[in-house]
Scaffold this motif. Structure first.
Motif, PDB file in Angstrom:
ATOM      1  N   UNK A  61     -10.560 -61.068 -36.351  1.00  9.78           N
ATOM      2  CA  UNK A  61      -9.591 -62.306 -36.072  1.00  9.78           C
ATOM      3  C   UNK A  61      -9.173 -63.055 -37.160  1.00  9.78           C
ATOM      4  N   UNK A  62      -7.663 -62.695 -37.322  1.00  8.84           N
ATOM      5  CA  UNK A  62      -7.019 -62.951 -38.536  1.00  8.84           C
ATOM      6  C   UNK A  62      -5.759 -63.612 -38.516  1.00  8.84           C
ATOM      7  N   UNK A  63      -5.658 -64.751 -39.349  1.00 10.08           N
ATOM      8  CA  UNK A  63      -4.035 -65.242 -39.599  1.00 10.08           C
ATOM      9  C   UNK A  63      -3.507 -64.942 -40.734  1.00 10.08           C
ATOM     10  N   UNK A  68     -12.380 -62.834 -39.418  1.00  9.56           N
ATOM     11  CA  UNK A  68     -13.784 -63.127 -38.943  1.00  9.56           C
ATOM     12  C   UNK A  68     -13.788 -61.746 -38.069  1.00  9.56           C
ATOM     13  N   UNK A  69     -14.955 -60.948 -38.134  1.00  7.45           N
ATOM     14  CA  UNK A  69     -15.077 -59.759 -37.369  1.00  7.45           C
ATOM     15  C   UNK A  69     -15.200 -60.164 -36.019  1.00  7.45           C
ATOM     16  N   UNK A  74      -9.953 -58.169 -29.637  1.00  6.63           N
ATOM     17  CA  UNK A  74      -8.577 -58.291 -29.654  1.00  6.63           C
ATOM     18  C   UNK A  74      -8.010 -57.391 -28.641  1.00  6.63           C
ATOM     19  N   UNK A  75      -8.453 -56.299 -28.513  1.00  4.57           N
ATOM     20  CA  UNK A  75      -8.016 -55.275 -27.268  1.00  4.57           C
ATOM     21  C   UNK A  75      -8.155 -55.878 -26.011  1.00  4.57           C
ATOM     22  N   UNK A 281      -2.757 -61.724 -36.378  1.00  6.86           N
ATOM     23  CA  UNK A 281      -2.724 -60.317 -36.672  1.00  6.86           C
ATOM     24  C   UNK A 281      -3.467 -59.323 -36.285  1.00  6.86           C
ATOM     25  N   UNK A 282      -4.801 -59.851 -36.064  1.00  8.17           N
ATOM     26  CA  UNK A 282      -5.548 -58.914 -35.287  1.00  8.17           C
ATOM     27  C   UNK A 282      -5.299 -58.475 -33.817  1.00  8.17           C
TER      28      UNK A 282
END
Length: 310
Positions: A61-63, A68-69, A74-75, A281-282
């Motif tokens: 999980x990324x901005x 954070x893993x 995400x999928x 982004x994730x």
């Protein structure tokens, strides 16, 4: 003894000369490899690294600053997203009709140009011009051409008493506006490829068919079309890959969310929206790899179908 000694010295000199020549050749080859280093570094930096970085981000999980893993969440987010499946539908709808219209129409035009004894170069240039035009510039022009009130298309339709669609302002017609743009932009490429293959067919086959009494239509059906199978397969595969990656024109015409009402948002636009508008982004990376798998599957199926036909 002196003679043998001289022969040994001559042989050693020859061996030394060969070694020196080989060393010079290796050094000259090394110089060429040195020239390849900038290109190689560019490929690593701008192609290989983004592929693996995007794969890594798909599990986070990324901005862009905080990560954070997130595992496979995400999928899951992408695969359970309504806008994503809507973008898949839009992508396939536009791509299918683009291919169904462009390949047959381009083949017919190529056949007509091939049967023309004069002016082939002129027609090649005229039909190929849209393909070398920037798709962004073409999309901007089409936005004016298809304007519901000031566009030349609606002006012409109104002049002959036909209904005037709202095109890009109406979700029911916006996809067809993109299809028209895609056909106009891609048909020149199809014509050039088909024309090259048509001119590679042996004239002896047509001469033999004429002697046997085959008409022009029969020659076209039983000689021309079967010999074009490989070309059609190539155009089908490249057309699908390009259609599934469609982004530039829909972004210009409808923005990242594919206005109106997400009617022209493709998978590429969905990825851009989640990544560079929502700063997820994730999720965008996960959607990228899902799109990659879809392209891979359809390319494999196209190859299988093409081989079956051949």
């Amino acid at each position: 003894m002196a003679k043998n000694h001289m022969e040994i010295n001559a042989n050693s000199d020859t061996i030394t000369g060969v070694k020196l020549t080989r060393l010079k050749n290796k050094r000259s080859q090394l110089v060429w490899y040195i020239f390849l280093i900038p290109s190689f570094l560019g490929i690593l930096l701008f192609m290989v690294y983004p592929i693996f970085e995007s794969l890594r981000l798909s599990f986070y999980q990324s901005n862009g600053t905080i990560e954070n893993f997130n595992g496979l969440n995400n999928f899951k987010t992408v695969l359970t997203s309504g806008p994503f499946w809507n973008s898949v539908w839009n992508t396939f709808y536009i791509g299918i009709f683009q291919i169904l219209i462009t390949i047959p129409l381009g083949f017919i035009f190529a056949t007509l140009i091939n049967s023309t004894p004069r002016g082939q170069s002129f027609f090649k240039v005229i039909y190929f011009l849209p393909n070398v035009t920037s798709i962004v510039a073409a999309a901007i022009i089409f936005a004016f051409v298809l304007h519901p009130e000031m566009g030349i298309v609606n002006y012409a339709l109104e002049a002959v008493g036909l209904p005037t669609p709202k095109w890009l302002a109406d979700p029911s017609t916006s996809k067809w506006a993109v299809i028209l743009l895609a056909v106009w932009h891609w048909i020149g490429f199809v014509i050039i490829i088909c024309l090259a293959n048509l001119q590679a067919i042996s004239p002896d086959m047509y001469e033999a068919a004429k002697i046997d009494g085959a008409s022009g239509i029969q020659q076209w059906l039983f000689i021309t079309i079967p010999n074009m199978a490989g070309t059609f397969a190539f155009l089908l595969i490249t057309g699908w890959i390009g259609a599934l990656q469609r982004f530039n024109e829909v972004y210009v015409l409808g923005g990242p969310n594919g206005s109106p009402a997400r009617s022209i948002q493709t998978m590429g636009a969905f990825i851009y929206e989640r990544g560079f508008t929502g700063f997820e982004f994730g999720v965008a990376s996960a959607a990228t790899y899902i799109m990659f798998m879809i392209i891979l599957v359809f390319t494999f199926l196209n190859l299988k179908i093409s081989k079956m036909k051949l």
